[in-house]
Each structure stands twice: as structure tokens, then as C-alpha cells.
Design an enzyme around this catalytic site. Structure first.
Site, PDB file in Angstrom:
ATOM      1  N   GLY A  28       0.798  -0.757   0.236  1.00  0.00           N
ATOM      2  CA  GLY A  28      -0.196   0.088   0.218  1.00  0.00           C
ATOM      3  C   GLY A  28       0.442   1.489  -0.170  1.00  0.00           C
ATOM      4  N   HIS A  34       4.864   1.783  -8.000  1.00  0.00           N
ATOM      5  CA  HIS A  34       3.194   0.638  -8.352  1.00  0.00           C
ATOM      6  C   HIS A  34       2.281   0.834  -9.347  1.00  0.00           C
ATOM      7  CE1 HIS A  34       4.137   1.532  -3.836  1.00  0.00           C
ATOM      8  NE2 HIS A  34       4.040   0.314  -3.301  1.00  0.00           N
ATOM      9  N   GLN A  58       7.665  -9.344   7.706  1.00  0.00           N
ATOM     10  CA  GLN A  58       8.791  -9.659   7.121  1.00  0.00           C
ATOM     11  C   GLN A  58       9.670  -8.232   7.677  1.00  0.00           C
ATOM     12  OE1 GLN A  58       6.483  -8.685   3.328  1.00  0.00           O
ATOM     13  NE2 GLN A  58       7.863  -6.750   2.936  1.00  0.00           N
ATOM     14  N   LYS A 147      13.521  -1.790  -8.519  1.00  0.00           N
ATOM     15  CA  LYS A 147      13.509  -1.162  -7.255  1.00  0.00           C
ATOM     16  C   LYS A 147      14.166  -1.952  -5.963  1.00  0.00           C
ATOM     17  CE  LYS A 147      12.974   2.521  -4.195  1.00  0.00           C
ATOM     18  NZ  LYS A 147      12.955   1.578  -2.750  1.00  0.00           N
ATOM     19  N   VAL A 174      11.391   3.426 -11.443  1.00  0.00           N
ATOM     20  CA  VAL A 174      10.386   4.334 -11.566  1.00  0.00           C
ATOM     21  C   VAL A 174      10.716   5.769 -10.730  1.00  0.00           C
ATOM     22  CG1 VAL A 174       7.973   5.949 -11.961  1.00  0.00           C
ATOM     23  CG2 VAL A 174       8.401   3.437 -12.485  1.00  0.00           C
ATOM     24  N   SER A 183       9.330   6.181  -3.490  1.00  0.00           N
ATOM     25  CA  SER A 183       9.134   4.884  -1.910  1.00  0.00           C
ATOM     26  C   SER A 183       7.677   5.230  -1.619  1.00  0.00           C
ATOM     27  CB  SER A 183      10.595   4.792  -1.898  1.00  0.00           C
ATOM     28  OG  SER A 183      10.265   3.926   0.125  1.00  0.00           O
TER      29      SER A 183
HETATM   30  P1  AMP Z   1       6.199  -2.368  -1.579  1.00  0.00           P
HETATM   31  O1  AMP Z   1       4.556  -2.486  -1.156  1.00  0.00           O
HETATM   32  O2  AMP Z   1       7.056  -1.087  -0.674  1.00  0.00           O
HETATM   33  O3  AMP Z   1       6.629  -3.258  -0.952  1.00  0.00           O
HETATM   34  O4  AMP Z   1       6.158  -2.467  -3.025  1.00  0.00           O
HETATM   35  C1  AMP Z   1       5.312  -3.219  -4.407  1.00  0.00           C
HETATM   36  C2  AMP Z   1       6.119  -3.695  -5.127  1.00  0.00           C
HETATM   37  O5  AMP Z   1       6.166  -2.496  -5.900  1.00  0.00           O
HETATM   38  C3  AMP Z   1       7.725  -4.338  -5.054  1.00  0.00           C
HETATM   39  O6  AMP Z   1       7.552  -4.761  -6.011  1.00  0.00           O
HETATM   40  C4  AMP Z   1       8.806  -3.516  -5.343  1.00  0.00           C
HETATM   41  O7  AMP Z   1      10.181  -3.138  -5.955  1.00  0.00           O
HETATM   42  C5  AMP Z   1       7.389  -2.206  -6.091  1.00  0.00           C
HETATM   43  N1  AMP Z   1       8.103  -0.930  -6.610  1.00  0.00           N
HETATM   44  C6  AMP Z   1       8.168   0.169  -4.924  1.00  0.00           C
HETATM   45  N2  AMP Z   1       9.032   1.033  -6.169  1.00  0.00           N
HETATM   46  C7  AMP Z   1       8.709   1.442  -6.930  1.00  0.00           C
HETATM   47  C8  AMP Z   1       9.049   2.422  -7.799  1.00  0.00           C
HETATM   48  N3  AMP Z   1       9.917   3.334  -7.600  1.00  0.00           N
HETATM   49  N4  AMP Z   1       9.381   1.829  -9.697  1.00  0.00           N
HETATM   50  C9  AMP Z   1       8.799   0.539  -9.563  1.00  0.00           C
HETATM   51  N5  AMP Z   1       8.645  -0.335  -8.784  1.00  0.00           N
HETATM   52  C10 AMP Z   1       8.442   0.106  -7.067  1.00  0.00           C
END
Ligand code: AMP
Length: 279
Positions: A28, A34, A58, A147, A174, A183
Site C-alpha cells: 500500500g 506501484h 517481514q 527498485k 520509476v 518509495s
Molecule cells: P512495496 O509496497 O514497497 O512492498 O512495493 C510493492 C512493489 O512495488 C514491489 O515489487 C516494489 O519493488 C515495487 N516498487 C516500489 N517502488 C518502486 C519504484 N519506484 N519503481 C518500480 N517499482 C517499485
């Protein structure tokens, strides 16, 4: 809104019966990174499922589990606008009805390095929840962002090692126009910290343009950028072989991935970039 929010495993399984699905696992606090995964997912399958689950397994005891941003209402607006059909947003009890699961996926040696060294148990927890989500959704494709390079490597390894019938799709990082990788944790940064955080992507660019001069030049170039920013405290800087995710030897030539993790103020950020080591 036409997006359907499903909170239970049974309901999701019933809704997805007979469909070809692309799954985007997330925690989220969604941003354009995302959404790039979501858009790619829509190209791969008729039905897109985005999971939103902040997985306690995690997070370490001193990490930001309680503080991790939870913005479900905003997330749903974004996913609805992106045309997503299903959001799976289970409770912790739904995912772990008898408490933290006894059976875990272990990440092996690579899981103890880099992020795994700084965050013991993180990758076992991540792989365990990804295995559960793959078992629940049974997607034809599952999407991850570059990322989180070590996460991508370990998920690909798990899917191969455990013969999971899904295709792992990796989406490029991205970034903001200035280079900062998007992030969910960027929202913790104040303006000064946000400027300082640019040192990560700038260091990666410096590393990239030093690739022809060999590994020592790559590390020196990245280090000098990171050291020049006093709000940045480096956790690790390393260059790995993409095939093994282990640090490269001095005589290694070819494609390599530079990894950076650093604290900017209280916020821990990671970034990485592919380089070519020549020289
Ligand atoms: P998270 O919600 O942080 O666990 O991320 C969910 C997914 O989004 C994971 O596969 C991350 O690698 C991807 N993600 C997070 N930030 C980026 C970004 N800046 N560019 C591409 N994918 C991302």
C-alpha cells in the site's frame, strides 16, 4: 468506484475462479512506481489483482511496522482510476489465523546479505507471504519492481526452486524527474532530507559512468557522492553479479548491479542500477 475490495481468501478464490490473473503484491501507500506495475499487469492478463498487505513477518522488532504508512482510501482511488478490478486487502488474522506461520520459506545465503544483513529475517518473511499470495491467487504472472533488486532475485529463485507455476515480471524503477527513486518511505523525508536523498541516484549515475575504469573506480565514484552529503549515512554500497547476487571479484567484467542502502535522517532508503564493468 468499480474496484472490488476483497478481504477474505475464500471470497477472492471464488471471484477469480477460471480467470487468468496478473498479481501485483504491495504494502500500500501507493505511488507511480506501484502504478507502473499495475499498468504492466493489465497488459499481461485480463484480470489484475493488487494485494495490499503490510506483512508483519517481514518487519524486524525495531522496524517501522506500526509507523508504516497505511492509506487504503487513497490507494483505492488510484487503483480504481487505473482500472484495477480486484484489491485483496486481508487482515493480519486472515493471513495468519494461528499466529505467525510455523512454516516459512527460507531465502538461503543471498537472503543473509545486504538487506538481509541489515534486516535479519526480512526475506524469509517476504518470501513466505509471497508464497502465500501465489497460493491464494494462482496468478499467471506476478509483478515486482527492480527498485527492490534483491527481492526480485530471491522471488525468481523461489519460483524456480519450488516450481511455482507463475511468470515473474520485473518492471524498471520509476523515478522522480530529479532521479530519486519513488518509495512509500519518501513521505517520511522533509525537504532537506529529500534533497540529500538525491545522493543515492547521483551516486549510481557516477558509478555507471565509471564502469569502464573497473570496480575500484566505480566504488570510489559512488562513495565520493555519498560522503559529500552529511545527512546521508551509508549502510552498504556493493557491486554484485546479477546471476548470483554475490559481490563481484576484482577481475569480473560485464553486467553488474550496484546496490546502495543508506539512512537519510531516520529514513532508510535503497536504490540500485545496472552498470557495465569493463577496464
Ligand atoms: P512495496 O509496497 O514497497 O512492498 O512495493 C510493492 C512493489 O512495488 C514491489 O515489487 C516494489 O519493488 C515495487 N516498487 C516500489 N517502488 C518502486 C519504484 N519506484 N519503481 C518500480 N517499482 C517499485
Amino acid at each position: 468506484m468499480s474496484v472490488t475490495v476483497v478481504e477474505t481468501i475464500a471470497e477472492l478464490r471464488a471471484a477469480l475462479e477460471g480467470r487468468t490473473v496478473a498479481l501485483v503484491p504491495t504494502m500500500g501507500a501507493l505511488h507511480d512506481g506501484h502504478l507502473a506495475l499495475v499498468n504492466r499487469a493489465a497488459e499481461l492478463a485480463d484480470t489484475v489483482v493488487v494485494s495490499i498487505f503490510v506483512n508483519p513477518l517481514q518487519f524486524g522488532p525495531n522496524e517501522d511496522l506500526d509507523k508504516y504508512p497505511r492509506t487504503l482510501a487513497d490507494d483505492l482511488v488510484k487503483l480504481d482510476a487505473a482500472g484495477v478490478e480486484f484489491v485483496f486487502a486481508p487482515s493480519v488474522d486472515e493471513m495468519y489465523p494461528t499466529g505467525p506461520s510455523q512454516t516459512r520459506v527460507t531465502a538461503g545465503q543471498v537472503g543473509t546479505l545486504f538487506e538481509g544483513r541489515s534486516r535479519p529475517g526480512h526475506f524469509d518473511g517476504m518470501l513466505t507471504v509471497v508464497a502465500k499470495l501465489l497460493g491464494i491467487v494462482r496468478p499467471a504472472s506476478v509483478l515486482f519492481g527492480q527498485k527492490d533488486a534483491q527481492q526480485v532475485f530471491l522471488v525468481q529463485r523461489m519460483v524456480a526452486d519450488l516450481d511455482v507455476a507463475t511468470s515473474v515480471e520485473v518492471v524498471p524503477t520509476v523515478r522522480e524527474q530529479n532521479g530519486l527513486a519513488l518509495s512509500s518511505r519518501n513521505r517520511y523525508l522533509d525537504e532537506r532530507e529529500k534533497r540529500a536523498a538525491l545522493a543515492l541516484s547521483t551516486a549510481l549515475e557516477a558509478a555507471q559512468s565509471s564502469g569502464d575504469r573497473g570496480i575500484d573506480a566505480v566504488l570510489a565514484a559512488a562513495q565520493s557522492v555519498l560522503m559529500g552529503e552529511n545527512l546521508v549515512r551509508l549502510d552498504y554500497l556493493s557491486v554484485v553479479n546479477p546471476a548470483t547476487f554475490l559481490p563481484v571479484d576484482d577481475d569480473y567484467r560485464g553486467r553488474a548491479r550496484v546496490l546502495i542502502a543508506a539512512r537519510v535522517g531516520e529514513t532508510r532508503l535503497i536504490d540500485n542500477e545496472l552498470i557495465h564493468l569493463g577496464g
